[in-house]
Scaffold this motif. Structure first.
Motif, PDB file in Angstrom:
ATOM      1  N   PRO A 347       0.799  -1.236   0.000  1.00 57.65           N
ATOM      2  CA  PRO A 347       0.000   0.000   0.000  1.00 57.65           C
ATOM      3  C   PRO A 347       0.830   1.284   0.000  1.00 57.65           C
ATOM      4  O   PRO A 347       0.262   2.367   0.132  1.00 57.65           O
ATOM      5  N   PHE A 348       2.171   1.167  -0.149  1.00 58.86           N
ATOM      6  CA  PHE A 348       3.028   2.346  -0.087  1.00 58.86           C
ATOM      7  C   PHE A 348       3.169   3.029  -1.445  1.00 58.86           C
ATOM      8  O   PHE A 348       3.766   4.091  -1.555  1.00 58.86           O
ATOM      9  N   SER A 349       2.657   2.391  -2.477  1.00 63.17           N
ATOM     10  CA  SER A 349       2.492   2.999  -3.795  1.00 63.17           C
ATOM     11  C   SER A 349       1.281   2.318  -4.415  1.00 63.17           C
ATOM     12  O   SER A 349       0.581   1.547  -3.753  1.00 63.17           O
ATOM     13  N   ASP A 350       1.041   2.562  -5.684  1.00 66.51           N
ATOM     14  CA  ASP A 350      -0.086   1.922  -6.357  1.00 66.51           C
ATOM     15  C   ASP A 350       0.354   0.772  -7.264  1.00 66.51           C
ATOM     16  O   ASP A 350      -0.417   0.278  -8.079  1.00 66.51           O
ATOM     17  N   VAL A 351       1.600   0.311  -7.127  1.00 70.94           N
ATOM     18  CA  VAL A 351       2.135  -0.759  -7.960  1.00 70.94           C
ATOM     19  C   VAL A 351       1.932  -2.105  -7.273  1.00 70.94           C
ATOM     20  O   VAL A 351       2.401  -2.300  -6.149  1.00 70.94           O
ATOM     21  N   PRO A 352       1.240  -3.057  -7.906  1.00 68.83           N
ATOM     22  CA  PRO A 352       1.089  -4.383  -7.305  1.00 68.83           C
ATOM     23  C   PRO A 352       2.444  -5.058  -7.125  1.00 68.83           C
ATOM     24  O   PRO A 352       3.323  -4.939  -7.989  1.00 68.83           O
ATOM     25  N   PRO A 353       2.655  -5.782  -6.029  1.00 66.50           N
ATOM     26  CA  PRO A 353       3.984  -6.341  -5.762  1.00 66.50           C
ATOM     27  C   PRO A 353       4.357  -7.539  -6.628  1.00 66.50           C
ATOM     28  O   PRO A 353       5.545  -7.820  -6.801  1.00 66.50           O
ATOM     29  N   LEU A 354       3.377  -8.275  -7.171  1.00 69.04           N
ATOM     30  CA  LEU A 354       3.673  -9.499  -7.913  1.00 69.04           C
ATOM     31  C   LEU A 354       3.189  -9.457  -9.358  1.00 69.04           C
ATOM     32  O   LEU A 354       3.815 -10.045 -10.240  1.00 69.04           O
ATOM     33  N   TRP A 355       2.065  -8.804  -9.609  1.00 71.23           N
ATOM     34  CA  TRP A 355       1.489  -8.776 -10.955  1.00 71.23           C
ATOM     35  C   TRP A 355       2.429  -8.085 -11.926  1.00 71.23           C
ATOM     36  O   TRP A 355       3.030  -7.057 -11.619  1.00 71.23           O
ATOM     37  N   ASN A 356       2.556  -8.654 -13.134  1.00 73.41           N
ATOM     38  CA  ASN A 356       3.342  -8.057 -14.211  1.00 73.41           C
ATOM     39  C   ASN A 356       2.448  -7.800 -15.417  1.00 73.41           C
ATOM     40  O   ASN A 356       1.502  -8.555 -15.669  1.00 73.41           O
ATOM     41  N   PRO A 357       2.720  -6.737 -16.199  1.00 72.98           N
ATOM     42  CA  PRO A 357       1.798  -6.331 -17.258  1.00 72.98           C
ATOM     43  C   PRO A 357       1.503  -7.398 -18.310  1.00 72.98           C
ATOM     44  O   PRO A 357       0.374  -7.544 -18.741  1.00 72.98           O
ATOM     45  N   GLN A 358       2.513  -8.107 -18.772  1.00 79.78           N
ATOM     46  CA  GLN A 358       2.312  -9.223 -19.695  1.00 79.78           C
ATOM     47  C   GLN A 358       3.466 -10.188 -19.496  1.00 79.78           C
ATOM     48  O   GLN A 358       4.605  -9.751 -19.319  1.00 79.78           O
ATOM     49  N   THR A 359       3.185 -11.482 -19.579  1.00 79.28           N
ATOM     50  CA  THR A 359       4.211 -12.480 -19.340  1.00 79.28           C
ATOM     51  C   THR A 359       4.311 -13.420 -20.535  1.00 79.28           C
ATOM     52  O   THR A 359       3.295 -13.940 -21.000  1.00 79.28           O
ATOM     53  N   PHE A 360       5.533 -13.623 -20.999  1.00 77.18           N
ATOM     54  CA  PHE A 360       5.785 -14.482 -22.155  1.00 77.18           C
ATOM     55  C   PHE A 360       6.801 -15.548 -21.753  1.00 77.18           C
ATOM     56  O   PHE A 360       7.887 -15.237 -21.285  1.00 77.18           O
ATOM     57  N   GLY A 361       6.457 -16.810 -21.938  1.00 72.10           N
ATOM     58  CA  GLY A 361       7.401 -17.884 -21.667  1.00 72.10           C
ATOM     59  C   GLY A 361       8.406 -18.029 -22.791  1.00 72.10           C
ATOM     60  O   GLY A 361       8.220 -17.521 -23.900  1.00 72.10           O
ATOM     61  N   ALA A 362       9.484 -18.774 -22.516  1.00 72.85           N
ATOM     62  CA  ALA A 362      10.575 -18.904 -23.479  1.00 72.85           C
ATOM     63  C   ALA A 362      10.616 -20.259 -24.155  1.00 72.85           C
ATOM     64  O   ALA A 362      11.441 -20.485 -25.030  1.00 72.85           O
ATOM     65  N   VAL A 363       9.718 -21.163 -23.754  1.00 66.41           N
ATOM     66  CA  VAL A 363       9.671 -22.510 -24.326  1.00 66.41           C
ATOM     67  C   VAL A 363       8.297 -22.701 -24.946  1.00 66.41           C
ATOM     68  O   VAL A 363       7.280 -22.485 -24.292  1.00 66.41           O
ATOM     69  N   MET A 364       8.255 -23.109 -26.201  1.00 59.75           N
ATOM     70  CA  MET A 364       6.977 -23.338 -26.863  1.00 59.75           C
ATOM     71  C   MET A 364       6.533 -24.776 -26.602  1.00 59.75           C
ATOM     72  O   MET A 364       7.298 -25.729 -26.805  1.00 59.75           O
ATOM     73  N   VAL A 365       5.302 -24.896 -26.150  1.00 58.90           N
ATOM     74  CA  VAL A 365       4.740 -26.177 -25.729  1.00 58.90           C
ATOM     75  C   VAL A 365       3.510 -26.461 -26.583  1.00 58.90           C
ATOM     76  O   VAL A 365       2.641 -25.598 -26.741  1.00 58.90           O
ATOM     77  N   VAL A 366       3.442 -27.673 -27.136  1.00 58.05           N
ATOM     78  CA  VAL A 366       2.315 -28.079 -27.979  1.00 58.05           C
ATOM     79  C   VAL A 366       1.703 -29.344 -27.380  1.00 58.05           C
ATOM     80  O   VAL A 366       2.405 -30.347 -27.186  1.00 58.05           O
ATOM     81  N   ASN A 367       0.425 -29.270 -27.040  1.00 58.73           N
ATOM     82  CA  ASN A 367      -0.287 -30.397 -26.429  1.00 58.73           C
ATOM     83  C   ASN A 367       0.416 -30.900 -25.170  1.00 58.73           C
ATOM     84  O   ASN A 367       0.386 -32.094 -24.849  1.00 58.73           O
ATOM     85  N   GLY A 368       1.058 -29.988 -24.451  1.00 53.98           N
ATOM     86  CA  GLY A 368       1.705 -30.347 -23.188  1.00 53.98           C
ATOM     87  C   GLY A 368       3.108 -30.872 -23.328  1.00 53.98           C
ATOM     88  O   GLY A 368       3.649 -31.448 -22.369  1.00 53.98           O
ATOM     89  N   CYS A 369       3.758 -30.665 -24.470  1.00 52.29           N
ATOM     90  CA  CYS A 369       5.107 -31.179 -24.721  1.00 52.29           C
ATOM     91  C   CYS A 369       5.925 -30.098 -25.406  1.00 52.29           C
ATOM     92  O   CYS A 369       5.457 -29.457 -26.353  1.00 52.29           O
TER      93      CYS A 369
END
Length: 658
Positions: A347-369
């Motif tokens: 509450p010391f600013s208006d920035v959420p402590p954990l939420w990030n604006p957009q998240t992109f993973g680095a490994v492409m996964v297809v059907n769980g693999c």
């Protein structure tokens, strides 16, 4: 029933106007060759993506360049087994479980995930879930069971960090403060309590009690839920009572029973978690699966399209991993490059402590693999594609060389025959396929003329950043996120009797009729009062008479109340610099046109001419869609960038009776 949708206290955070630029920066991890995680941030700079060493110690993140590609066969998702059936209804009991799955290649550790599976068959648990096969006109009834407990019936905490400062389910707040934006005297840690779920059939023509409303969630039947916790969301009781009256069904604690009429054209829908303020986390943990509707007058006869082993569902996701195989998701806001070192959080600013604006993973996964390989015969295939990424927009192309300079030449065309809500008016031949989060594409790929033994690659030329649609944007890293899967062509083993794509005659959609009114919706981003570059949320809202946006949070009063059985236009104006995939529940809509301010309207793209439930709204433009609601009740519209949906970019819709 407690009413969660009350206006929040006034806040001085301002909506982003045109002129602010959304810039992605990557988190570079130790000796990683490529960025292992990308997080969208807001900035006035127009600089290109650059590596950034986050303030935390990131040496524990698995370098995606070390993961071998194309060594694991593509998992072909089986059909979800039915639990029971009557003359009129197909019944399923489907659990949400925690289990380990070999997402990375053999030799790497397995990954703890969440997934759906048949309640009496634990071995069917998989992420993504097995495909539910439905038939037009025959209802499906599903008992969705929250089984996120261990063998002692103790609740399992979340696999990922849950930000308690958002407007979210908030079970720890009890009945009085569930589904709220809680207040704190100090910055809270991540939530470690029992996990709520509620499942939404995305694209389904569902009554409100079966739609998976975000605050109709429920906790598992654990033996150790702390005293004072809310076990259900504020809409659960009303929807349970409505289902009991309409269907004569009982919702047991820790479950919800939804019925889907399947009174819509043949298409592929998908199911996923939709819990208020937690969808990005529950889906990243594994809670998604496909749902195929077949038959009816808007389907094609058997034999016209590739079928059986030649019809394959492809669920695309991006994920990051730790060396122990566990899923990695940003544990602090420090992973974004939009706040200074030592920045303070709510509450010391208006920035959420954990939420990030957009998240992109680095490994492409297809059907769980990760990065699988599929052997195909030299014949036509039907691929039912789903982009189940949290934020990543894909530009898919079949190429001969996965490392070719981008843009790579297409080695083989794709014929798109359908989209979210069913078939297109006519097949569209494409060199590349654009697919935003939550969108589906029904594709025919003809390998007939490809020499046996050839190797082809499905690549991704979408960006490793927020998608804007601006030409010349840097594509995904060709060595990692720029690759999806490999095809190895084998000789044809039997005749191919399917119809050539160019010769297909596709069923026409039902006309919507003339529009009765227009709803003007604004798409907005909000920035911090304390740190100029920091994005702290995204919002939908209305458009004022003077054309300026009026951002509104999830808790603001309903402003859109379409009348049942009337066609109405939704005019979506994007006041940000990124494209947003907007999803409207209950309906399959028609994309009417797009235009820039005071510009000439342009028609929808050829692959958007069928029915849709999710549409890309480009920056600085107004996109118009026409929809006809025929079921009264409470629904939602939201951005399907899940980080945005979870932090205010979602609004309730009240469909009213005439």
């Amino acid at each position: 029933m407690d009413e969660p949708d009350q206006p929040l206290p006034a806040d001085d955070a301002t909506a982003n106007q045109l002129g602010r630029r959304s810039v992605l920066r990557a988190v570079k991890l130790g000796s990683a060759v490529a960025a292992s995680l990308s997080i969208g941030v807001t900035s006035t700079s127009t600089a290109t993506t650059t590596p950034l060493l986050a303030s935390d110690d990131n040496s524990g993140l698995l370098d995606p360049a070390r993961i071998p590609k194309y060594v694991t066969p593509l998992p072909v998702l089986p059909t979800m087994p039915r639990s029971w059936a009557t003359r009129d209804v197909d019944g399923y009991a489907i659990n949400v479980w925690q289990f380990r799955q070999q997402v990375l290649p053999q030799g790497f550790p397995s990954t703890t995930v969440w997934g759906y599976g048949s309640a009496n068959r634990p071995k069917t648990a998989h992420s993504p879930g097995f495909t539910i096969e439905a038939h037009n006109g025959r209802p499906v009834r599903v008992s969705w069971v929250n089984r996120l407990v261990d063998r002692h019936r103790h609740y399992l905490p979340h696999l990922l960090p849950v930000d308690q400062t958002l407007h979210w389910a908030n079970p720890a707040g009890g009945r009085s403060d569930r589904d709220t934006h809680p207040m704190f005297a100090t910055t809270p840690p991540d939530y470690r309590g029992p996990v709520p779920i509620v499942t939404h059939l995305h694209g389904g023509h569902s009554t409100q009690d079966s739609d998976g409303y975000p605050s109709a969630w429920y906790l598992p039947q654990a033996s150790d839920i702390p005293p004072g916790y809310a076990r259900i969301g504020s809409y659960y009781d009303a929807h349970r009572d409505e289902a009991a009256e309409r269907l004569r069904v009982r919702w047991r604690p820790g479950t919800a029973v939804f019925q889907y009429a399947n009174d819509q054209p043949a298409t592929m829908l998908w199911y996923h978690d939709h819990t208020l303020g937690m969808t990005r986390l529950n889906q990243y943990a594994g809670l998604s699966g496909c749902y195929v509707v077949r038959g009816g007058r808007h389907d094609l006869p058997a034999g016209v399209l590739p079928a059986g082993p030649h019809e394959i569902v492809l669920v695309f996701q991006d994920r990051s991993f730790a060396p122990d195989g566990s899923l990695f998701f940003p544990p602090t806001r420090g992973f974004a490059a939009d706040i200074p070192p030592g920045a303070r959080f709510v509450p010391f600013s208006d920035v959420p402590p954990l939420w990030n604006p957009q998240t992109f993973g680095a490994v492409m996964v297809v059907n769980g693999c990760s990065w699988p390989v599929l052997t195909v015969e030299a014949r036509r295939y039907r691929f039912r594609v789903l982009n189940a990424c949290n934020a990543r927009t894909l530009l898919l192309k079949i190429a001969a060389n996965p490392l070719a300079a981008r843009p790579a030449p297409a080695a083989l065309s794709c014929w798109q025959i359908g989209a979210d809500g069913g078939f297109l008016p006519r097949p569209v031949r494409l060199g590349q396929v654009l697919c935003a989060p939550a969108e589906r594409a029904d594709l025919i790929v003809d390998f007939t003329g490809v020499r046996a033994g050839s190797e082809l690659y499905l690549i991704n030329e979408g960006p490793d950043r927020a998608f804007s649609g601006v030409p010349g944007t840097a594509p995904a890293d060709p060595t990692t996120t720029g690759q999806m899967m490999k095809f190895v062509v084998a000789p044809r083993r039997s005749p191919d009797t399917s119809v050539e794509p160019a010769q297909l005659r596709l069923p026409a959609a039902q006309p919507l009729g003339a529009a009765a009114r227009t709803w003007r919706i604004s798409l907005n981003e909000t920035t911090s009062r304390y740190y100029q570059q920091a994005m702290i949320g995204a919002m939908l809202g209305t458009v004022r008479p003077d054309g300026s946006p009026q951002p509104l949070g999830w808790g603001a009063a309903v402003t859109e109340s379409p009348a049942v059985n009337t066609t109405e236009v939704w005019e979506l104006t994007n006041f940000t610099h990124d494209a947003h995939p907007i999803h409207i529940h209950q309906v399959q809509f028609q994309v009417v046109d797009r235009r820039r301010a005071n510009g000439v309207p342009r028609p929808p793209e050829p692959w958007e001419t069928g029915r849709k439930d999710t549409v890309l709204v480009y920056p600085g433009e107004t996109t118009r869609v026409a929809a006809r609601f025929d079921l009264p009740g409470r629904y939602v519209m939201h951005c399907h960038i899940l980080d945005h949906e979870d932090n205010e970019m979602m609004r309730p819709i009240q469909v009213t009776r005439n």
